[in-house]
Design an enzyme around this catalytic site. Structure first.
Site, PDB file in Angstrom:
ATOM      1  N   HIS A   1       0.784  -1.124  -0.021  1.00  0.00           N
ATOM      2  CA  HIS A   1       0.040   0.043  -0.196  1.00  0.00           C
ATOM      3  C   HIS A   1       0.960   1.082   0.110  1.00  0.00           C
ATOM      4  O   HIS A   1       0.609   2.228  -0.869  1.00  0.00           O
ATOM      5  CB  HIS A   1      -0.778  -0.004   1.137  1.00  0.00           C
ATOM      6  CG  HIS A   1      -1.566   1.317   1.482  1.00  0.00           C
ATOM      7  ND1 HIS A   1      -2.657   1.939   0.644  1.00  0.00           N
ATOM      8  CD2 HIS A   1      -1.434   2.307   2.524  1.00  0.00           C
ATOM      9  CE1 HIS A   1      -2.884   2.913   1.252  1.00  0.00           C
ATOM     10  NE2 HIS A   1      -2.285   3.212   2.218  1.00  0.00           N
TER      11      HIS A   1
ATOM     12  N   LYS B   1       3.209  29.822   3.612  1.00  0.00           N
ATOM     13  CA  LYS B   1       2.530  29.648   2.497  1.00  0.00           C
ATOM     14  C   LYS B   1       0.838  29.495   2.753  1.00  0.00           C
ATOM     15  O   LYS B   1       0.240  30.108   2.085  1.00  0.00           O
ATOM     16  CB  LYS B   1       2.678  28.240   2.032  1.00  0.00           C
ATOM     17  CG  LYS B   1       4.181  28.336   1.402  1.00  0.00           C
ATOM     18  CD  LYS B   1       4.251  26.916   0.652  1.00  0.00           C
ATOM     19  CE  LYS B   1       5.318  27.063  -0.535  1.00  0.00           C
ATOM     20  NZ  LYS B   1       4.872  27.813  -1.588  1.00  0.00           N
TER      21      LYS B   1
ATOM     22  N   HIS C   1      13.062  12.049   3.369  1.00  0.00           N
ATOM     23  CA  HIS C   1      12.286  13.313   3.861  1.00  0.00           C
ATOM     24  C   HIS C   1      12.360  14.197   2.670  1.00  0.00           C
ATOM     25  O   HIS C   1      11.251  14.624   2.615  1.00  0.00           O
ATOM     26  CB  HIS C   1      13.164  14.149   4.951  1.00  0.00           C
ATOM     27  CG  HIS C   1      12.097  14.884   5.654  1.00  0.00           C
ATOM     28  ND1 HIS C   1      11.179  14.521   6.320  1.00  0.00           N
ATOM     29  CD2 HIS C   1      11.723  16.231   5.337  1.00  0.00           C
ATOM     30  CE1 HIS C   1      10.197  15.572   6.625  1.00  0.00           C
ATOM     31  NE2 HIS C   1      10.800  16.633   6.074  1.00  0.00           N
TER      32      HIS C   1
ATOM     33  N   ASP D   1       6.293  21.777 -26.458  1.00  0.00           N
ATOM     34  CA  ASP D   1       6.332  20.060 -25.898  1.00  0.00           C
ATOM     35  C   ASP D   1       7.437  20.208 -24.555  1.00  0.00           C
ATOM     36  O   ASP D   1       7.981  21.246 -24.310  1.00  0.00           O
ATOM     37  CB  ASP D   1       6.568  19.194 -27.073  1.00  0.00           C
ATOM     38  CG  ASP D   1       5.998  17.994 -26.431  1.00  0.00           C
ATOM     39  OD1 ASP D   1       6.357  17.301 -25.332  1.00  0.00           O
ATOM     40  OD2 ASP D   1       5.401  17.223 -27.324  1.00  0.00           O
TER      41      ASP D   1
ATOM     42  N   SER E   1      -1.867  27.129  -5.304  1.00  0.00           N
ATOM     43  CA  SER E   1      -1.493  28.580  -5.580  1.00  0.00           C
ATOM     44  C   SER E   1      -2.136  29.141  -6.946  1.00  0.00           C
ATOM     45  O   SER E   1      -2.237  30.139  -7.225  1.00  0.00           O
ATOM     46  CB  SER E   1      -0.029  28.831  -5.635  1.00  0.00           C
ATOM     47  OG  SER E   1       0.359  28.429  -4.219  1.00  0.00           O
TER      48      SER E   1
ATOM     49  N   HIS F   1      14.654  13.306  12.027  1.00  0.00           N
ATOM     50  CA  HIS F   1      13.580  13.308  12.943  1.00  0.00           C
ATOM     51  C   HIS F   1      12.427  11.996  12.839  1.00  0.00           C
ATOM     52  O   HIS F   1      11.764  11.960  13.335  1.00  0.00           O
ATOM     53  CB  HIS F   1      12.895  14.498  12.854  1.00  0.00           C
ATOM     54  CG  HIS F   1      12.092  14.932  11.519  1.00  0.00           C
ATOM     55  ND1 HIS F   1      11.830  16.004  10.890  1.00  0.00           N
ATOM     56  CD2 HIS F   1      11.317  13.903  10.689  1.00  0.00           C
ATOM     57  CE1 HIS F   1      11.449  15.846   9.739  1.00  0.00           C
ATOM     58  NE2 HIS F   1      10.970  14.633   9.721  1.00  0.00           N
ATOM     59  N   HIS F   2      12.845  11.277  11.674  1.00  0.00           N
ATOM     60  CA  HIS F   2      12.294  10.200  11.640  1.00  0.00           C
ATOM     61  C   HIS F   2      12.691   8.800  12.368  1.00  0.00           C
ATOM     62  O   HIS F   2      12.301   7.974  12.310  1.00  0.00           O
ATOM     63  CB  HIS F   2      12.225   9.502  10.190  1.00  0.00           C
ATOM     64  CG  HIS F   2      11.671  10.611   9.246  1.00  0.00           C
ATOM     65  ND1 HIS F   2      10.196  10.357   8.579  1.00  0.00           N
ATOM     66  CD2 HIS F   2      11.981  11.483   8.506  1.00  0.00           C
ATOM     67  CE1 HIS F   2      10.038  11.428   7.845  1.00  0.00           C
ATOM     68  NE2 HIS F   2      10.972  11.970   8.089  1.00  0.00           N
TER      69      HIS F   2
ATOM     70  N   ARG G   1       1.666   1.480  14.980  1.00  0.00           N
ATOM     71  CA  ARG G   1       1.325   1.288  13.712  1.00  0.00           C
ATOM     72  C   ARG G   1       1.799  -0.181  13.117  1.00  0.00           C
ATOM     73  O   ARG G   1       2.546  -0.688  13.933  1.00  0.00           O
ATOM     74  CB  ARG G   1       1.776   2.344  12.748  1.00  0.00           C
ATOM     75  CG  ARG G   1       3.400   2.347  12.796  1.00  0.00           C
ATOM     76  CD  ARG G   1       4.020   3.681  12.138  1.00  0.00           C
ATOM     77  NE  ARG G   1       3.979   3.355  10.672  1.00  0.00           N
ATOM     78  CZ  ARG G   1       4.725   4.323   9.966  1.00  0.00           C
ATOM     79  NH1 ARG G   1       5.760   5.019  10.191  1.00  0.00           N
ATOM     80  NH2 ARG G   1       4.556   4.283   8.595  1.00  0.00           N
TER      81      ARG G   1
ATOM     82  N   TRP H   1       7.193   0.033   3.955  1.00  0.00           N
ATOM     83  CA  TRP H   1       7.519   0.886   2.579  1.00  0.00           C
ATOM     84  C   TRP H   1       8.728   1.510   3.103  1.00  0.00           C
ATOM     85  O   TRP H   1       9.632   1.826   2.063  1.00  0.00           O
ATOM     86  CB  TRP H   1       6.640   1.894   2.239  1.00  0.00           C
ATOM     87  CG  TRP H   1       6.626   3.268   2.875  1.00  0.00           C
ATOM     88  CD1 TRP H   1       5.940   3.629   4.127  1.00  0.00           C
ATOM     89  CD2 TRP H   1       7.293   4.394   2.642  1.00  0.00           C
ATOM     90  NE1 TRP H   1       6.319   4.985   4.371  1.00  0.00           N
ATOM     91  CE2 TRP H   1       7.128   5.385   3.316  1.00  0.00           C
ATOM     92  CE3 TRP H   1       8.067   4.599   1.551  1.00  0.00           C
ATOM     93  CZ2 TRP H   1       7.563   6.779   3.464  1.00  0.00           C
ATOM     94  CZ3 TRP H   1       8.895   5.815   1.199  1.00  0.00           C
ATOM     95  CH2 TRP H   1       8.438   6.867   2.211  1.00  0.00           C
TER      96      TRP H   1
ATOM     97  N   SER I   1      13.145   6.081 -13.955  1.00  0.00           N
ATOM     98  CA  SER I   1      11.845   6.860 -14.517  1.00  0.00           C
ATOM     99  C   SER I   1      11.736   8.318 -13.828  1.00  0.00           C
ATOM    100  O   SER I   1      11.867   9.218 -14.621  1.00  0.00           O
ATOM    101  CB  SER I   1      10.628   6.222 -14.290  1.00  0.00           C
ATOM    102  OG  SER I   1       9.614   6.941 -14.349  1.00  0.00           O
ATOM    103  N   SER I   2      11.996   8.287 -12.509  1.00  0.00           N
ATOM    104  CA  SER I   2      11.657   9.829 -11.954  1.00  0.00           C
ATOM    105  C   SER I   2      12.797  10.582 -12.339  1.00  0.00           C
ATOM    106  O   SER I   2      12.783  11.823 -12.360  1.00  0.00           O
ATOM    107  CB  SER I   2      11.774   9.443 -10.318  1.00  0.00           C
ATOM    108  OG  SER I   2      10.621   8.779  -9.960  1.00  0.00           O
TER     109      SER I   2
ATOM    110  N   TYR J   1       8.757  16.140   0.657  1.00  0.00           N
ATOM    111  CA  TYR J   1       8.187  17.245   0.024  1.00  0.00           C
ATOM    112  C   TYR J   1       8.250  17.262  -1.558  1.00  0.00           C
ATOM    113  O   TYR J   1       7.356  17.946  -2.253  1.00  0.00           O
ATOM    114  CB  TYR J   1       9.609  18.294   0.230  1.00  0.00           C
ATOM    115  CG  TYR J   1       9.370  18.636   1.732  1.00  0.00           C
ATOM    116  CD1 TYR J   1       8.330  19.504   2.225  1.00  0.00           C
ATOM    117  CD2 TYR J   1      10.214  17.928   2.958  1.00  0.00           C
ATOM    118  CE1 TYR J   1       8.188  19.890   3.693  1.00  0.00           C
ATOM    119  CE2 TYR J   1       9.992  18.306   4.069  1.00  0.00           C
ATOM    120  CZ  TYR J   1       8.899  19.151   4.686  1.00  0.00           C
ATOM    121  OH  TYR J   1       8.869  19.315   5.844  1.00  0.00           O
TER     122      TYR J   1
ATOM    123  N   THR K   1       6.343  26.964   5.871  1.00  0.00           N
ATOM    124  CA  THR K   1       5.113  26.251   5.649  1.00  0.00           C
ATOM    125  C   THR K   1       4.227  27.209   6.147  1.00  0.00           C
ATOM    126  O   THR K   1       2.816  27.332   5.391  1.00  0.00           O
ATOM    127  CB  THR K   1       5.188  24.965   6.420  1.00  0.00           C
ATOM    128  OG1 THR K   1       6.283  24.417   5.932  1.00  0.00           O
ATOM    129  CG2 THR K   1       3.808  24.355   5.642  1.00  0.00           C
TER     130      THR K   1
ATOM    131  N   GLU L   1      11.862  13.379  -0.321  1.00  0.00           N
ATOM    132  CA  GLU L   1      10.781  12.600  -0.949  1.00  0.00           C
ATOM    133  C   GLU L   1       9.536  12.948  -0.526  1.00  0.00           C
ATOM    134  O   GLU L   1       8.481  13.348  -1.119  1.00  0.00           O
ATOM    135  CB  GLU L   1      10.831  11.216  -0.579  1.00  0.00           C
ATOM    136  CG  GLU L   1       9.449  10.194  -1.243  1.00  0.00           C
ATOM    137  CD  GLU L   1       9.384  10.124  -2.627  1.00  0.00           C
ATOM    138  OE1 GLU L   1      10.501  10.608  -3.403  1.00  0.00           O
ATOM    139  OE2 GLU L   1       8.610   9.877  -3.182  1.00  0.00           O
TER     140      GLU L   1
END
Lengths: 478, 533
Positions: free
Chosen positions: B81, B336, B258, B110, B273, B307-308, B455, B146, B174-175, B262, B333, B260
């Protein structure tokens, strides 16, 4: 939106109106806990929570006001401003100020949490798939703590008890008002040891030793769980800490030690196949069934079957070896630190006779005990025992004292028939200075010393003696 | 008032420039709109597959005890998932939106590298096909979460981990190619007059996101390669018994992980926006500060990864550094969010479906951001870490955050893509069902997390039962309401009232200057961009 807000409001009112212990039953907030640290953490949590609520009220308040009043259907005409440096500076500076105000007490609490000095009791906590092991480093107490919720309760075949999934066979018993240091590590994968009421959560990592500490203020039973995904039964390895008064703790230590020695005596009892099977089934369900499954069929691709497997019906020595020493590089753990010799003997016997394996073979505890006596250990213990019991006469270099005490270097007794060698050490040689050592040395020491003599000083016979051979010498030998 | 000078006769001058027929159109296409559509369909398919897995998880968690699946399979579901939603749903959706919109927003014909664009997309179905096939392998699919922490994902992993590693490598290629393409397009192909500080914010956020991708996807590739070496070639990067370090894995992973996070939210900021000014009929407030805030967030994302890992036993100094750095993220943040509200302030607002999703984004993302601020407080994080509080937090920023922004974007630009006006009643029905469902699902998770539910567990103690049951009900409401979305999109493609070029009253930007539906080729000659931002 409304639903969410009303839930939120409910929780806020709850937090305001009731002492936390009462609404912990509702399970909507962090427990205050029973330590000074846990109270600091709780107060940090509530402070930052209220800060967030205040920010949310202001921000969403302005937003909802705008959404209501500045809508086209009410005839609002859009203004043309799109920049204002003053406002931008203000709403950058205010959050910074709030953050600094939060950072100070957070850092203070963190610094305190990182000071495990002056601990009075050290407990090593080791994570295993999927159980915890506790070693009291000062007391020589060591045990495993397994989930005790019955399988039938998990599979909804019987009523779930009040402490469903939060109950274990052996509690971690500690005294109150005592600084306890936890040294955390793991045997296989990473686990994490968490007791919310103590505000202690620390990862248990193989190859690392992490520190945490607590001083529990109130006697009671505090429950937690593993919080790092550690494989299949991650959800089934709870932590249960039982805090008791200092007197009760002392009594518990004494009782636990007595029980441990009583259990050690079990190894010397002679076990029948039926007894081993009965004991073995229990051990199997506790220690093996999670992977190999209660029916012995394993999980294809993940955990091998034991039913009709080459291990369980084949060579008994290989079977004992894999249970005792595990299989490195796989999920199969070494059980020598987890199970007693009796338990391992029982479970191996069970595996060799259950599910139609029917080998009819019984494995005795002493066979298991022998496993831990490899050549290196026999030689090391043997040297020590030799220096203690033999070297006075036979000399440290084995050459004896000519005319008084015979040499052990290259002579018949040490290079010849091993049975005669064992016999002379166990029973002595009547009419000589050679004593019977059966009452002076343990079977392990005798086995070790005989092995040592046969391989030291260039004797290099290459054979060895297992303790079980010595232990049964008086009965079965000559 | 932004405006563009479009020469009307430049479209379809060459009859051979229309799309090819049949399947080869899609296989060989180098057209940014075709490729954008394929990315979006692929993402939708993955969203539904990953969503079904979420429903398996929620169904098992409806009541205490094991009812539907075994713990081993449950772990495969949580792992797949997460992987599918992150790498298969959210990221390709943003790349799809970038493909469709970036060239049209900057007045380019293009993407800069059209053939590579085709390849970037066509890698994905194979990568995810392989990842999904691991479900049928002996030992099952990846089951280590994950975040795939070693050694659970190396020594103790099922054999399918090798296929997982290969799939991650393919996704990474790909990315990276997609990101290079976007950078090249934005930096080289802007219409005359469109300076960097006049670009639409969606373009800005994607430019920064693309740099993040180029920076961190190789790190992810590195960490899975180290795993591969440990598993098959006898190294011990992460094996303590061989002198390795399991914590090293976490540092490398989160150095990717991390940023990732963002990568999955910056384009969302760009979308919101674009939408809020349109429906507030008022220019975006604080354009420059939005750009700087985005850049600051991107920079900070590189120095907060640990922080993870507050509970791994870092030294005190490290713990303090990562706590302070993490708290800092709240500042840009916050800027924004304040800017969006200032944009709404004294506007002339209407609440069409895209606006509803955008406003819900601002509110619910802010809730996720506030719980993030709580998580930044390291001593409190010891209590939150790896509980459902974290699950609630990141689902708030990813579902009503990233996913809602993607839906807002699809509803906003769908008339431009299909040439048909939106079915507002279906859109609003979808919105309200999603909004209610998402909050019923994830809000109670804050409570069960604080109350102590870890979790990634298939079964839980009895005191967590009520909120879990509620969350499951919410998940099914949310899950099934996505079928309204699918129906609405398909209906919109097939029929609907003709949409005008500028189909939203307050919409600004080059993409609204071309007809709806946008012709197969747009801006074959560059427009002159005159609009002051």
């Amino acid at each position: 939106m409304e639903i969410r807000k009303s839930i939120l409001r409910g929780s806020l009112l709850g937090a305001l109106a009731t002492p936390s212990a009462a609404f912990a039953d509702w399970g909507i907030n962090m427990p205050v806990g029973v330590t000074e640290i846990s109270r600091s953490v709780f107060s940090l949590h509530m402070t930052i929570f209220w800060v967030c609520v205040a920010i949310a009220v202001v921000v969403f308040g302005v937003m909802f006001y705008s959404m209501f009043h500045h809508r086209k259907s009410r005839g609002a005409k859009s203004a043309h401003f799109h920049e204002n440096t003053t406002v931008e500076v203000i709403w950058t500076v205010i959050p910074v100020a709030i953050l600094v105000a939060m950072a100070v007490p957070s850092a203070a609490t963190l610094i305190e949490m990182y000071d495990p000095s002056d601990a009075e009791i050290d407990v090593q906590v080791t994570g295993y798939q999927w159980k915890w092991k506790y070693d009291y480093l000062d007391e020589e107490i060591s045990f495993f703590s397994n989930l005790s919720t019955p399988r039938d309760a998990i599979y909804n075949a019987e009523q779930k008890g009040q402490n469903y999934l939060l109950e274990v066979d052996n509690h971690l018993v500690v005294p109150v008002d005592t600084k306890i240091r936890f040294l955390l590590t793991a045997n296989d994968v990473i686990h994490s040891w968490w007791v919310p009421d103590l505000a202690v959560k620390k990862d248990a990592i193989p190859g690392f030793i992490n520190e945490a500490w607590t001083i529990i203020e109130r006697p009671g039973i505090y429950r937690g769980q593993c919080t790092e995904l550690c494989g299949k039964d991650h959800g089934y390895m709870p932590v249960v800490v039982e805090a008791v008064s200092k007197q009760d703790y002392a009594a518990w230590v004494a009782k636990t030690k007595a029980e441990a020695s009583a259990k050690a005596d079990l190894a010397n009892k002679s076990w029948t196949l039926d007894e081993l099977m009965t004991e073995g089934e229990q051990v199997y369900l506790k220690a093996c069934a999670a992977c190999h499954q209660p029916n012995g069929e394993g999980l294809p691709g993940a955990f091998p079957a034991l039913k009709n497997s080459p291990i369980a019906v084949g060579d008994v020595a290989a079977h004992i070896d894999i249970v005792v020493n595990g299989k490195p590089g796989t999920a199969m753990q070494a059980y020598k630190d987890q199970l007693s010799a009796v338990e391992m003997a029982a479970v191996i016997t069970y595996e060799r006779n259950a599910w139609g394996n029917n080998t009819g073979e019984a494995v005795t505890p002493s066979q298991i005990a022998d496993m831990s006596w490899d050549m290196d250990r026999l030689m090391a213990v043997g040297e020590e025992a030799y220096l203690k019991a033999c070297a006075a006469c036979h000399q440290p270099n084995g050459q004896g004292i000519p005319g008084a005490f015979p040499s052990l270097v290259g002579t018949d007794i040490v290079k010849g028939d091993i049975a005669a060698h064992i016999d002379i050490v166990v029973n002595g040689k009547a009419g000589s200075a050679m004593q019977a050592f059966k009452d002076q040395l343990s079977p392990e020491e005798i086995a070790a010393v005989v092995t040592y003599e046969r391989n030291a000083w260039g004797n290099n016979v290459g054979d060895s003696v297992k303790p079980s051979t010595v232990a049964s010498w008086n009965g079965g030998g000559k | 008032m932004s405006a563009a000078d479009i020469t009307a006769e430049h479209h379809d001058e060459h009859h051979d420039h229309g799309p090819a027929k049949g399947f080869t159109r899609w296989l060989y296409t180098t057209n940014h709109k075709d490729i954008g559509s394929m990315y979006l369909w692929f993402s939708l398919a993955m969203f539904l597959v990953g969503g079904c897995m979420a429903l398996v998880i929620r169904a098992e968690l409806f009541q205490p005890g094991l009812q539907l699946v075994e713990p081993g399979f449950f772990n495969q579901m949580t792992t797949m998932h997460g992987l599918i939603m992150v790498f298969g749903a959210v990221m390709p959706a943003f790349v799809g939106l970038a493909n469709w919109m970036v060239p049209m927003m900057i007045g380019a014909p293009d993407m800069a590298l059209p053939r590579m664009n085709n390849w970037s997309f066509w890698i994905l179905p194979f990568a995810f096909g392989m990842l999904l096939l691991t479900l049928f392998m002996d030992g099952g699919a990846p089951n280590f979460g994950w975040t795939f922490y070693a050694p659970l994902s190396t020594t103790y992993a099922p054999p399918s981990v090798t296929f997982f590693i290969f799939a991650v490598h393919m996704m990474g290629i790909s990315s990276i190619m997609g990101a290079i393409n976007i950078v090249a397009t934005i930096l080289n192909m802007r219409a005359p007059g469109m300076t960097l500080m006049k670009m639409p914010l969606f373009v800005w956020t994607w430019l920064i996101t693309a740099y993040l991708l180029i920076a961190v996807m190789p790190v992810l590739a590195g960490v899975v390669t180290m795993m591969l070496m440990d598993i098959h070639f006898g190294t011990s990067f992460f094996d303590a018994a061989g002198g390795g370090d399991p914590v090293l894995f976490q540092h490398v992973f989160w150095f990717f992980g991390h940023p990732e996070v963002y990568i999955m939210i910056l384009p969302a900021f760009g979308i919101v926006s674009a939408i809020i000014p349109t429906f507030a009929r008022k220019q975006l407030f604080g354009y420059a500060s939005m750009v700087y805030a985005t850049a600051s967030i991107a920079f900070l994302s590189f120095i907060v990864w640990a922080h993870h890992m507050f509970t791994v036993g870092m030294p005190l100094a490290g713990e303090l550094f990562f706590m302070f750095a993490t708290m800092l993220i709240a500042v840009p943040t916050g800027v924004k969010v304040f800017n969006w509200i200032a944009t709404m302030w004294r506007g002339s607002m209407t609440f069409e479906t895209p606006m509803l999703f955008a406003i819900a984004f601002v509110i619910l993302f802010t809730i996720g951001g506030l719980s993030g601020l709580m998580l930044a407080i390291a001593p409190a994080d010891f209590q939150y870490h790896d509980t459902y509080f974290v699950v609630a937090h990141f689902h708030y920023v990813l579902v009503p955050g990233a996913i809602f922004s993607i839906m807002a974007a699809v509803y906003y630009w769908l008339p431009k893509w299909t040439g048909h006006q939106l079915n507002e009643s279906a859109g609003k029905f979808h919105f309200w069902m999603s909004f209610i469902g998402v909050n019923i699902t994830f809000f109670p998770m804050h409570f069960i997390g604080l109350a102590g539910m870890p979790r990634r567990i298939p079964d839980y103690a009895l005191q967590f039962a009520d909120f879990n049951a509620i969350a499951t009900v919410g998940a099914f409401i949310f899950g099934f309401s996505q079928l309204i979305f699918v129906w609405n999109v398909i209906q919109n493609i097939r029929s609907g009232k003709k949409a005008e070029a500028r189909c939203w009253e307050g919409a600004e930007g080059l993409e609204w200057e071309v007809p709806s539906p946008a012709p197969y080729h747009t801006f074959t000659t560059p427009p002159k961009f005159e609009g002051a931002k």
